[in-house]
Design an enzyme around this catalytic site. Structure first.
Site, short mmCIF file in Angstrom:
data_model
loop_
_atom_site.label_atom_id
_atom_site.label_comp_id
_atom_site.label_asym_id
_atom_site.label_seq_id
_atom_site.Cartn_x
_atom_site.Cartn_y
_atom_site.Cartn_z
N TYR A 26 1.10 5.61 8.44
CA TYR A 26 0.91 4.52 7.49
C TYR A 26 -0.58 4.19 7.31
O TYR A 26 -1.09 4.11 6.19
CB TYR A 26 1.66 3.24 7.91
CG TYR A 26 1.38 2.15 6.92
CD1 TYR A 26 1.98 2.14 5.67
CD2 TYR A 26 0.41 1.17 7.18
CE1 TYR A 26 1.66 1.19 4.70
CE2 TYR A 26 0.08 0.21 6.22
CZ TYR A 26 0.71 0.22 5.00
OH TYR A 26 0.37 -0.70 4.05
N PRO A 79 -9.15 -3.67 -0.06
CA PRO A 79 -7.91 -4.35 0.32
C PRO A 79 -6.97 -3.39 1.03
O PRO A 79 -6.70 -2.30 0.52
CB PRO A 79 -7.33 -4.78 -1.04
CG PRO A 79 -7.91 -3.83 -2.03
CD PRO A 79 -9.28 -3.48 -1.51
N ALA A 81 -3.27 -3.40 3.35
CA ALA A 81 -2.11 -4.19 3.79
C ALA A 81 -1.95 -4.14 5.30
O ALA A 81 -2.43 -3.20 5.95
CB ALA A 81 -0.86 -3.64 3.10
N GLN A 134 -6.72 -9.60 -3.56
CA GLN A 134 -6.08 -8.51 -4.33
C GLN A 134 -4.65 -8.90 -4.66
O GLN A 134 -3.91 -9.39 -3.81
CB GLN A 134 -6.11 -7.22 -3.50
CG GLN A 134 -5.41 -6.04 -4.16
CD GLN A 134 -3.99 -5.85 -3.67
OE1 GLN A 134 -3.71 -6.07 -2.49
NE2 GLN A 134 -3.09 -5.46 -4.55
N TYR A 136 -0.87 -7.85 -6.24
CA TYR A 136 0.18 -6.99 -6.77
C TYR A 136 1.08 -7.92 -7.58
O TYR A 136 1.83 -8.70 -6.99
CB TYR A 136 1.02 -6.38 -5.65
CG TYR A 136 0.41 -5.19 -4.94
CD1 TYR A 136 0.00 -4.06 -5.64
CD2 TYR A 136 0.31 -5.18 -3.56
CE1 TYR A 136 -0.53 -2.97 -4.97
CE2 TYR A 136 -0.21 -4.08 -2.88
CZ TYR A 136 -0.63 -2.98 -3.60
OH TYR A 136 -1.15 -1.89 -2.94
N THR A 162 -4.47 -4.84 -8.76
CA THR A 162 -4.27 -3.41 -8.50
C THR A 162 -3.31 -2.84 -9.54
O THR A 162 -2.16 -3.27 -9.66
CB THR A 162 -3.74 -3.19 -7.08
OG1 THR A 162 -4.76 -3.60 -6.17
CG2 THR A 162 -3.42 -1.73 -6.82
N LYS A 231 -8.36 -2.83 -10.37
CA LYS A 231 -8.57 -1.75 -9.40
C LYS A 231 -7.60 -0.61 -9.70
O LYS A 231 -6.40 -0.85 -9.89
CB LYS A 231 -8.31 -2.29 -7.98
CG LYS A 231 -8.34 -1.25 -6.87
CD LYS A 231 -8.27 -1.91 -5.51
CE LYS A 231 -8.35 -0.90 -4.36
NZ LYS A 231 -7.06 -0.30 -4.05
N ASP A 302 -14.17 3.26 -4.94
CA ASP A 302 -13.79 3.53 -3.55
C ASP A 302 -13.11 4.89 -3.47
O ASP A 302 -12.86 5.55 -4.47
CB ASP A 302 -12.93 2.42 -2.94
CG ASP A 302 -11.50 2.38 -3.47
OD1 ASP A 302 -11.03 3.35 -4.09
OD2 ASP A 302 -10.83 1.36 -3.24
N ARG A 326 -10.21 3.14 4.93
CA ARG A 326 -9.73 3.56 6.24
C ARG A 326 -10.73 3.41 7.39
O ARG A 326 -10.34 2.98 8.48
CB ARG A 326 -9.23 5.02 6.17
CG ARG A 326 -7.97 5.21 5.32
CD ARG A 326 -7.64 6.68 5.20
NE ARG A 326 -6.50 6.99 4.35
CZ ARG A 326 -6.58 7.17 3.03
NH1 ARG A 326 -7.73 7.01 2.39
NH2 ARG A 326 -5.49 7.49 2.34
#
Ligand SMILES: Cc1cc2nc3c(=O)[nH]c(=O)nc-3n(C[C@H](O)[C@H](O)[C@H](O)COP(=O)(O)O)c2cc1C
Length: 382
Positions: A26, A79, A81, A134, A136, A162, A231, A302, A326
């Site tokens: 993940y 961003p 999660a 951010q 959704y 996003t 984004k 990014d 990451r």
């Protein structure tokens, strides 16, 4: 690895060694065959620098201003999660790390800690970078409205919509590893029934019919005075549409290769988008400006940013700032807020060295000195 980490890839190796395979799938994984994920990285590598020499480096500075917010250097944490999967300090630890290093942070709609817990400790920290939220968008507009109002009340300075994930990507790695969110890590501001748990099948879940459109963007602009960035823009025509609609910023992104595999790498998309925006600004008639900022759309990028030279190349190709994904999670995973802060520090130091070695004292020098050669220029323009 016994020695202390000296570049971002060291943190990746350390995080890999200490994370169970399902959680790694993940936190680090990508969509399908991971082609875009790998290409994001190699595309920056393939751009060659032609540095300038014997230029004055006096009064060197990485300072900049992004949507009116002064920053020590042009970087934000992307961003991401469920950061409590990486470390118990989660998004709060990440926000602290970003503030310590003068970087901004975009807090995911799927934050695993409540927004006040993330924001309050850093909101009044001197020298912190911008804090953006951010979004959704949900099919229930009232729910979207409520979360936008919360972000505004808590002091977020902009919204990042996003646009490249109306449905989940095909996450083969997660499915193979049977990743499930543990009960202890959940989205703080997302109704459980609606949560697009990335562990599930990568297909639609009936979400596609409710996908947000340009018409909905006009609605979003009508309910908040906050600047809005989009984004996930890769196509120059989408950038032009967004700029014409008065968005305040665009983030060239393919979600780190986690949504549509084989989408083009961001280092290739960025100059095309930057060119389209520049042409729009020069076209007859009033230049389009952001609804909230009254300035041309800020441009960010990014995907695969791992070296200071990548930051420099992004700015040379037209970006105002970069987002880092990451590697910040790897740092957080290895050593909590200190690890994430060290990741950002390493990148910032490398960026400063790259500027000096390219003869740039200020960020403006990066844009104006024709520093980057694409692969085709390296081959044919001899
Ligand atoms: C674990 C993880 C979770 C992510 N969650 C989100 C998210 O909630 N919202 C979003 O817009 N992008 C999300 N992304 C994408 C990032 O914002 C960013 O676009 C990407 O990670 C940049 O690429 P990089 O990881 O190569 O730096 C996520 C990425 C990762 C690795």
């Amino acid at each position: 690895m016994s020695a202390s980490p000296i570049h971002l890839a060291d943190y990746e190796a350390l995080a890999l060694a200490s994370t169970d395979p399902a959680t790694w799938a993940y936190l680090h994984g990508a969509a399908a065959d991971g082609i875009t994920h790998k290409a994001n990285r190699s595309a920056w590598d393939q751009l060659a620098l032609q540095p300038r020499v014997l230029r004055s480096l006096r009064h060197g500075s990485t300072r900049t201003t992004l949507l009116g917010h002064a920053m020590a250097w042009p970087a934000l944490v992307a961003p991401m999660a469920y950061q409590c999967l990486a470390h118990p300090s989660g998004e709060a630890g990440m926000a602290l790390a970003a503030a310590m290093q003068g970087a901004g942070m975009v807090i995911s709609h799927q934050t695993s800690l409540p927004l006040p817990t993330v924001m309050a400790p850093v909101l009044h920290e001197p020298g912190r970078g911008p804090l953006w939220f951010q979004l959704y968008p949900q099919s229930d507009k009232n729910a979207t409205h409520a979360v936008v109002a919360m972000a505004q009340t808590q002091g977020c300075q902009a919204l990042v919509l996003t646009a490249d994930a109306p449905v989940n990507g095909v996450r083969d790695q997660e499915r193979r590893a049977a990743f499930q969110l543990p009960a202890s890590v959940q989205a703080a501001h997302w109704p459980p029934a609606a949560a697009p748990a990335h562990a599930e099948s990568g297909l639609c879940h009936g979400a596609a019919h409710a996908a947000f459109t340009w018409d909905d963007l006009a609605w979003l602009q009508s309910i908040t005075p906050l600047p809005i960035l989009i984004k996930g823009v890769l196509h120059p025509d989408d950038a032009v549409t967004a700029a014409r609609m008065g968005v305040d910023g665009l983030i060239v992104s393919n979600h780190g290769g986690r949504t549509l595999d084989t989408a083009l790498p961001t280092a290739h998309a960025l100059p095309r988008v930057a060119r389209a925006l520049a042409q729009l600004a020069q076209a007859p008639g009033p230049a389009p400006v952001g609804r909230a900022t009254g300035r041309p759309a800020a441009l960010l990028v990014d995907g695969g940013i791992r070296r200071g030279t990548d930051v420099l190349k992004a700015l040379a190709l037209g970006a105002d700032a970069v987002l880092v994904g990451r590697p910040c999670l790897h740092g957080l995973n290895h050593n909590g807020p200190h690890g994430a802060a060290h990741v950002l520090r390493l990148l910032r130091d490398e960026f400063e060295a790259a500027m000096a070695l390219c003869g740039c004292a200020q960020l403006a020098d990066i844009r104006s000195n024709d520093l980057v050669l694409t692969a085709s220029q390296q081959k044919y323009n001899q």
